[in-house]
Motif scaffolding. Structure first.
Motif: not given
Length: 317
Positions: A307-315, A288-291, A137-146
């Motif tokens: 648009g109602r998730t909190r944090g990340k969704i992962v597979l 992680v909101d949902r795995a 759940g980190v790479p795209l969102a984390g890099l964007t924020a960083y």
């Protein structure tokens, strides 16, 4: 991985689109394992992050700027184990646990699969303190924020306004800014205010009157503003920030007209390593909101689009 009885080519399970479409067009198929070019490694995927850009790209929204081929495997975020090392790829060895933002020069071979090949410049060692699901759940969102925080020049003692602070990018932004010693004011719906407080932010409700609510907390305005929401966030940010050069947006290039910045994140192994260090130091948590299993990628997209998730969704794979 399996072998087709009629061929020596190994096959993998993958989620694909045969043409531009929606969640309803995703399906699970068998495809040949990826080739591994010089400078690349083959990753056995443990988990793949889901981001809004995945379903937006699938709908054709990015067609004007990105080359796309079908059948298309979506996904840019990955956490997994190095299965094979390509020629001249000394940065990693078989068995290494890695994570990364696998955005290639064209869109076709993504991370919603049992295996993905990735250039070493897209990867870093996985944070040891995070689970596979959290790391994915980190790479795209984390890099964007960083990257946004660095472009805004956030430092200790700053007051930072973060729009959509409870979302995937925003929640990383809150933790990173707080780790730098900044005071964070974050916008979110009231149901997410306790969540923001747990991350280290002072929550405010978005919508009409937002600027006044922020001024009640910071009468002198804010030092920097990060627009992770779109809508009227840019207008509000410009009315509150002391220097427009410290406004950053990931939704519009309007900030550039005022001397601010528009960020489109790109793979960066040094930044991935920095995020891993923050996580292992206990300064960066991942909610992680949902795995969901790989076969339920369509449901993951529907949840993301709500648009109602909190944090990340992962597979999980």
């Amino acid at each position: 991985m399996r072998s087709d009885p009629a061929s020596v080519v190994p096959y993998m399970k993958a989620i694909v689109l045969d043409k531009y479409g929606s969640a309803d067009d995703l399906h699970l198929v068998d495809l040949p394992d990826p080739k591994v070019a010089p400078g690349e490694v083959l990753i056995r995927v443990k988990a793949a992050g889901v981001n809004p850009v995945d379903w937006k790209l699938a709908a054709g929204y990015l067609d004007p700027i990105m080359y796309t081929d079908f059948p298309l495997i979506p996904g840019w975020d990955v956490a997994g184990v190095v299965e094979r090392v390509g020629p001249d790829s000394p940065e990693f060895a078989v068995g290494d646990e890695v994570y990364g933002y696998v955005r290639k020069d064209w869109v076709q071979y993504g991370t919603y699969a049992e295996f993905v090949s990735a250039n070493v410049r897209m990867l870093a060692k996985k944070p040891t303190s995070l689970s596979w699901e959290q790391a994915a759940g980190v790479p795209l969102a984390g890099l964007t924020a960083y990257r946004s925080i660095r472009r805004a020049g956030v430092t200790e003692g700053d007051t930072v306004l973060i729009h959509a602070a409870s979302g995937g990018v925003g929640s990383f932004g809150v933790r990173i800014a707080a780790a730098l010693g900044a005071r964070v004011i974050g916008t979110a719906s009231e149901r997410n205010h306790d969540f923001l407080r747990s991350l280290g932010a002072e929550p405010v409700t978005y919508g009409e009157g937002l600027a006044d609510r922020v001024r009640a907390l910071a009468p002198g305005g804010v030092d920097a503003a990060l627009d992770f929401a779109g809508g009227d966030a840019m207008e509000v940010s410009l009315s509150l920030v002391r220097r427009p050069q410290r406004v950053v947006s990931i939704t519009t290039d309007a900030a550039e007209k005022h001397g601010g910045h528009y960020v489109w994140v790109r793979p960066d192994p040094a930044d991935l390593a920095a995020l891993a260090s923050l996580a292992d130091e206990g300064k960066l948590t991942v909610h992680v909101d949902r795995a969901l299993p790989l076969a339920e990628a369509a449901e993951a997209w529907r949840l993301s689009a709500s648009g109602r998730t909190r944090g990340k969704i992962v597979l999980t794979v």
